[in-house]
Design a protein around this motif. Structure first.
Motif, PDB file in Angstrom:
ATOM      1  N   TYR A 495       0.803  -1.230   0.000  1.00  0.00           N
ATOM      2  CA  TYR A 495       0.000   0.000   0.000  1.00  0.00           C
ATOM      3  C   TYR A 495       0.836   1.281   0.000  1.00  0.00           C
ATOM      4  O   TYR A 495       0.298   2.380  -0.142  1.00  0.00           O
ATOM      5  N   GLN A 556      -9.772  -1.867  11.636  1.00  0.00           N
ATOM      6  CA  GLN A 556      -9.706  -1.990  10.185  1.00  0.00           C
ATOM      7  C   GLN A 556      -9.049  -0.749   9.591  1.00  0.00           C
ATOM      8  O   GLN A 556      -9.313   0.377  10.013  1.00  0.00           O
ATOM      9  N   ASN A 558      -8.094   1.400   5.931  1.00  0.00           N
ATOM     10  CA  ASN A 558      -8.565   1.637   4.570  1.00  0.00           C
ATOM     11  C   ASN A 558      -7.390   2.051   3.699  1.00  0.00           C
ATOM     12  O   ASN A 558      -6.581   2.904   4.099  1.00  0.00           O
ATOM     13  N   GLU A 560      -6.779   2.527  -0.735  1.00  0.00           N
ATOM     14  CA  GLU A 560      -7.129   2.367  -2.142  1.00  0.00           C
ATOM     15  C   GLU A 560      -8.477   1.683  -2.320  1.00  0.00           C
ATOM     16  O   GLU A 560      -8.651   0.769  -3.139  1.00  0.00           O
ATOM     17  N   GLY A 561      -9.447   2.087  -1.474  1.00  0.00           N
ATOM     18  CA  GLY A 561     -10.801   1.561  -1.602  1.00  0.00           C
ATOM     19  C   GLY A 561     -11.024   0.216  -0.987  1.00  0.00           C
ATOM     20  O   GLY A 561     -12.140  -0.336  -1.059  1.00  0.00           O
ATOM     21  N   SER A 562     -10.001  -0.349  -0.362  1.00  0.00           N
ATOM     22  CA  SER A 562     -10.152  -1.670   0.267  1.00  0.00           C
ATOM     23  C   SER A 562      -9.779  -1.565   1.735  1.00  0.00           C
ATOM     24  O   SER A 562      -9.152  -0.614   2.169  1.00  0.00           O
ATOM     25  N   THR A 563     -10.179  -2.540   2.518  1.00  0.00           N
ATOM     26  CA  THR A 563      -9.872  -2.567   3.939  1.00  0.00           C
ATOM     27  C   THR A 563      -8.984  -3.754   4.247  1.00  0.00           C
ATOM     28  O   THR A 563      -9.021  -4.770   3.545  1.00  0.00           O
TER      29      THR A 563
END
Length: 620
Positions: A495, A556, A558, A560-563
């Motif tokens: 990431y 959690q 976050n 790039e749009g994902s978790t």
């Protein structure tokens, strides 16, 4: 008593004393002169009577009564004459006309002359009694020896008219003296009144000067020494008024806030100004040499309680970066109370009106000017009404600290007098507080990790001796949690480092929230964190470690749009159960951490004896 009254009384008493003295001298002189004259007169009359008596005996005339009449007719002012015989004379010629009285008996007994003044209702009489003795001539008629006491002559002269004349003269003289004294008194008064007026004027000027008012002036215009005194005194007052006025203006120009109201005693105001400035400068010099900001705040506390005797106050330190106010101390609170304001000011500095506006806040001018003040609610049972005065202190262009002074209605006047002096002290202390705060911030910046705002390893190196001393003193243990984010390199690779930093910051926050204020979280290096738990028990330390691990696991992230989720491996060691060397214990916690990672990660492993050997074997 006023000097004017004293001078008048002095003149009056002097005049009376002069009149009484002159009258007394005159009367005494009259008496003395009269006595002397009448004594001479009496001697002459007695001598005349004795001669006449001698002639009458020689002539064979023994009738004393006729003789007395004859003598009375020839002597002026003769009131009475008595010729008294002695026994020797009575034996030869028989008893005389008069029996001797008491005064005459004394003269016969002593054989000496005597005189006296006799005051009667009829007037003043002078009595002169003189005995006469047998001389050679007397022996022709008397059958006695020479020198024998034959009798006496008692003469009384009437002095009534002479006294009346003398008194008239005395009264006239006294009247003249009185007139003279009045004229003299008037002249003296005219001469002394300017001196009295000058002394009175000078007294008033000096009295005003003593009270600090140098505006008083003496009336000028005389061309003598009194005029010079007035001129020189006025010049002195001009100099003092200008000098003290200049001093107080210069002193006030050095202060952020004037310590005077411009009214009242100029001398007292000047002295108070100088004393306050000297005290403030000394206070500044003292706090400049204090070790840290805490010592400075403690000295301010002492100044407020001891020097200014303030009963209730608070001091807040403002943190603009975090938008909160840190309470330094709150004094004079009822039991079980910690703040004079609502607690929100601690977490939101904008709740404090003084901090938000950078202006003084005075509830005497407007009752509910600041809604955060809770003093009257806190002290509702004490049945007193409280006011507050908040002073924001500027440092580096923004509010650094806020001083809050709380007072009851009965204390308002006294607080109003003290506020300017308190301001002066704080104005002098402001640059020192700012300097100390900057020094502490700079020092803290070397001990903290800039990204996570956690302490770094340098902090541990500097403070571990204190940790050890505290543990040994309290005979308590220290829990050590060595934490490492699992697969952190993969997060950076997948990431990017920015997301990796977010993970580290989140982990730091979780660690910080899981511990007490007396515990520490240290960024040990990279993705490793060391949690230091003071006064620890093994079971409690393991519970904290497990709670930290679970909290991070559930968190959690976050990207790039994902978790995604991250886990934490934790190694635990206890000082001084595992070792009496703190550095050794940290190493043992690190050893337990590697065991946790080698045996599956995302777990808490308590150090056990022998793990070091296993770790060495694994490395081999």
């Amino acid at each position: 008593m006023r000097i004017r009254t004293k001078v008048s009384i002095l003149i009056l008493l002097s005049t009376l004393a002069m009149v009484v003295m002159l009258a007394g001298v005159s009367l005494l002189s009259f008496r003395s002169t009269s006595l002397e004259n009448e004594r001479e007169h009496g001697e002459m009359a007695s001598e005349l009577a004795r001669n006449e008596l001698l002639l009458s005996f020689l002539a064979g005339d023994y009738d004393h009564e006729a003789l007395e009449k004859h003598i009375r007719s020839h002597i002026a002012d003769l009131h009475e004459i008595r010729i008294v015989r002695t026994q020797a004379t009575e034996k030869q010629y028989g008893k005389g006309t008069h029996e001797p009285n008491d005064a005459e008996k004394i003269a016969l007994r002593t054989g000496t002359s005597n005189d006296r003044m006799i005051e009667t209702a009829e007037g003043v009489k002078y009595q002169y009694i003189t005995p006469y003795y047998a001389e050679k001539t007397c022996l022709q008629c008397h059958d006695v020896n020479e020198g024998t006491l034959l009798g006496l002559v008692n003469i009384e002269l009437d002095l009534t008219d002479q006294r009346a004349s003398a008194l008239s003269s005395t009264y006239a003289l006294i009247a003249a003296f009185i007139v003279f004294a009045i004229v003299l008194g008037y002249i003296l008064r005219q001469l002394l009144m300017p001196i009295v007026a000058t002394a009175t004027s000078m007294r008033d000027v000096v009295a005003h000067a003593k009270e600090g008012n140098f505006s008083g002036r003496m009336e000028e215009g005389r061309n003598d020494e009194l005029g010079q005194v007035a001129t020189q005194t006025n010049h002195l007052m001009d100099t003092l008024e200008q000098s003290f006025g200049t001093i107080i203006k210069e002193v006030e120009s050095m202060e952020v806030h004037s310590i005077t109201t411009g009214e009242g005693n100029l001398l007292t105001r000047t002295v108070d100004s100088v004393k306050t400035m000297v005290g403030a400068v000394r206070f500044k010099q003292t706090i400049e040499e204090d070790r840290n900001l805490g010592d400075v705040y403690e000295r301010i506390f002492q100044a407020l309680t001891d020097t200014f005797q303030i009963k209730r106050f608070s001091l807040y330190e403002v943190n603009h970066d975090k938008q909160l106010m840190k309470l330094i101390y709150a004094h004079g609170l009822p039991e079980e109370q910690t703040l004079w304001c609502n607690p929100e000011v601690n977490v939101d500095s904008s709740a404090c009106r003084a901090c938000r506006t950078a202006h003084d806040v005075n509830s005497e001018e407007e009752e509910n000017i600041c809604t955060s003040f809770a003093g009257n609610r806190i002290c509702s049972k004490d049945e007193i009404h409280l006011h507050h005065f908040c002073i924001p202190l500027m440092q580096g262009g923004r509010i650094g600290v806020v001083l809050q002074i709380i007072h009851a209605d009965s204390e308002a006047a006294e607080i109003k007098k003290k506020l300017p002096f308190i301001r002066t002290y704080f104005s002098e202390a402001s640059p020192v507080i700012e300097s100390k705060r900057l020094t502490e911030v700079l020092h803290a910046s070397t001990l903290k990790d800039p990204m996570t705002d956690l302490y770094n390893r340098r902090f541990l190196d500097q403070f571990k001796s204190r940790l050890i001393a505290s543990a040994q003193r309290s005979k308590k243990k220290i829990g050590l949690l060595m934490c490492d984010v699992d697969f952190f390199k993969d997060t950076n690779d997948t990431y990017g480092h920015k997301v990796g930093d977010t993970v580290l910051i989140a982990t730091a926050n979780i660690l910080a929230k899981a511990i007490r204020p007396s515990d520490y979280v240290i960024r040990y290096g990279g993705e490793e964190f060391l949690v230091v738990i003071s006064e620890a028990e093994e079971e409690k330390t393991l519970e904290i470690a497990e709670r930290i691990r679970k909290t991070l696991e559930e968190n959690q992230f976050n990207a790039e749009g994902s978790t995604f989720n991250k886990t934490l491996s934790i190694g635990v060691a206890i000082y001084a159960d595992d070792s009496d060397d703190l550095d050794k214990c940290i190493h043992l916690a690190d050893t337990a951490l590697y065991v946790a990672k080698d045996t599956g990660r995302n777990q808490v492993i308590r150090y056990q004896e022998g793990m070091e050997k296993e770790d060495s074997d694994n490395e081999g």
